[in-house]
Every structure is written in C-alpha cells, then in structure tokens.
Design an enzyme around this catalytic site. Sequence first.
Site, PDB file in Angstrom:
ATOM      1  N   HIS A  44     -22.655 -35.918 -16.020  1.00 48.57           N
ATOM      2  CA  HIS A  44     -21.593 -36.328 -16.936  1.00 48.57           C
ATOM      3  C   HIS A  44     -20.633 -35.160 -17.158  1.00 48.57           C
ATOM      4  CE1 HIS A  44     -23.712 -33.943 -19.873  1.00 48.57           C
ATOM      5  NE2 HIS A  44     -24.809 -34.665 -19.709  1.00 48.57           N
TER       6      HIS A  44
HETATM    7  P1  TYD Z   1     -28.271 -35.859 -22.516  1.00 48.67           P
HETATM    8  O1  TYD Z   1     -27.223 -34.878 -22.918  1.00 48.67           O
HETATM    9  O2  TYD Z   1     -27.816 -37.224 -22.107  1.00 48.67           O
HETATM   10  O3  TYD Z   1     -29.196 -35.224 -21.398  1.00 48.67           O
HETATM   11  P2  TYD Z   1     -28.866 -34.991 -19.855  1.00 48.67           P
HETATM   12  O4  TYD Z   1     -27.391 -34.968 -19.775  1.00 48.67           O
HETATM   13  O5  TYD Z   1     -29.474 -33.684 -19.522  1.00 48.67           O
HETATM   14  O6  TYD Z   1     -29.469 -36.098 -19.102  1.00 48.67           O
HETATM   15  O7  TYD Z   1     -29.292 -35.987 -23.728  1.00 48.67           O
HETATM   16  C1  TYD Z   1     -30.499 -36.742 -23.598  1.00 48.67           C
HETATM   17  C2  TYD Z   1     -30.852 -37.326 -24.950  1.00 48.67           C
HETATM   18  O8  TYD Z   1     -31.057 -36.294 -25.911  1.00 48.67           O
HETATM   19  C3  TYD Z   1     -29.768 -38.242 -25.507  1.00 48.67           C
HETATM   20  O9  TYD Z   1     -30.379 -39.451 -25.879  1.00 48.67           O
HETATM   21  C4  TYD Z   1     -29.266 -37.569 -26.746  1.00 48.67           C
HETATM   22  C5  TYD Z   1     -30.292 -36.524 -27.083  1.00 48.67           C
HETATM   23  N1  TYD Z   1     -29.651 -35.243 -27.496  1.00 48.67           N
HETATM   24  C6  TYD Z   1     -29.519 -34.967 -28.839  1.00 48.67           C
HETATM   25  O10 TYD Z   1     -29.920 -35.751 -29.709  1.00 48.67           O
HETATM   26  N2  TYD Z   1     -28.958 -33.782 -29.211  1.00 48.67           N
HETATM   27  C7  TYD Z   1     -28.495 -32.893 -28.295  1.00 48.67           C
HETATM   28  O11 TYD Z   1     -27.972 -31.811 -28.664  1.00 48.67           O
HETATM   29  C8  TYD Z   1     -28.604 -33.202 -26.887  1.00 48.67           C
HETATM   30  C9  TYD Z   1     -28.108 -32.275 -25.838  1.00 48.67           C
HETATM   31  C10 TYD Z   1     -29.194 -34.385 -26.546  1.00 48.67           C
END
Ligand code: TYD
Length: 136
Positions: A52
């Site tokens: 993303h």
């Molecule tokens: P995400 O940023 O989508 O992870 P990646 O991009 O590495 O796959 O985050 C995964 C999950 O964690 C998403 O449901 C939201 C949660 N999250 C938080 O609650 N706080 C945060 O600071 C981050 C980075 C993620």
Amino acid sequence: MKNMNPKIIELPKILDKRGNLSFFEYPQQLPFQIARTYWIYDVPGGEVRGSHAFKNQDEFIVALSGSFDVVLHDGENEIKYSLNRSYYGLYIPKMFWRRVENFSTNSLALVVSSTLYDVNDYIRNFEEFKRMKNAN
Ligand code: TYD
C-alpha cells in the site's frame, strides 16, 4: 518538506565492548517528528507485508534484527532496499507504494511514523495510487 525522496539514513553507532548502541532523534537523524511507533515480528517465511501507500504519513524503518527487503514504487519505477543492519534506516516519504518482503527468520522491523494510525490514509489499490501520484 515537499517532494522528498526515499533515502537510507546512517545512524550513529556508539561502539562499546559491553555492546553497541544506536539511536535516532528528530531533527538530527529523522526528517519528521514521531507520532507513532510499531514493529513487525514473527513473520512466517515467504510472507509479504504492507502492499500500500500512504497519502500523508512519512515512515522510517530499521531492521533491528535480521533482514528484509523494502520495495518502493514511485508510480514509474521500483527500487529495492535491503535492510540488514541496525544502524541504517530507510526513510519513506508519503506517496510511495511499498511492500516489505524476504524477511529472515527472527527478523524485527521497527517502524516510526509521522502520524497516528489512520485507516483513511491508506491507498490499497495500486492503479489508484498511480493515478493520484501522476496527478500531483
Ligand atoms: P497494516 O498497516 O495494514 O499492515 P501491513 O501493511 O503490514 O499489512 O496493519 C495491519 C493491522 O494492524 C490493521 O488492521 C490495522 C492495525 N494497525 C493498528 O491498529 N495500528 C497501527 O499503528 C498499525 C501500523 C496497524
């Protein structure tokens, strides 16, 4: 700070027989103030995280342990940064598509962000990202 580019930032390294120490501070090493810190760990072999871009947040990633690759796309070209030392970090400005992959066993990715978590800041569709990037 407009139109910043991603860059590897070398961090101070305090060598010591008792064990080494590194750090980063705003504004000496980091180009933004930290609003949030998270870390990625226990990644199973072959997994890919974070396909993303962010509309607003800047991030800085350090491989505190082990190694992984951060692949960045600016809408035209892709560049791969291999992080494998705890005294180097990768600055990723807003509006770069990224994925993190090739995690070694027991790797630990520390991420500091310029913003609080905001689900609306994510761009999860690559075609939409390219449209937005090229409209800038
Ligand atoms: P995400 O940023 O989508 O992870 P990646 O991009 O590495 O796959 O985050 C995964 C999950 O964690 C998403 O449901 C939201 C949660 N999250 C938080 O609650 N706080 C945060 O600071 C981050 C980075 C993620």
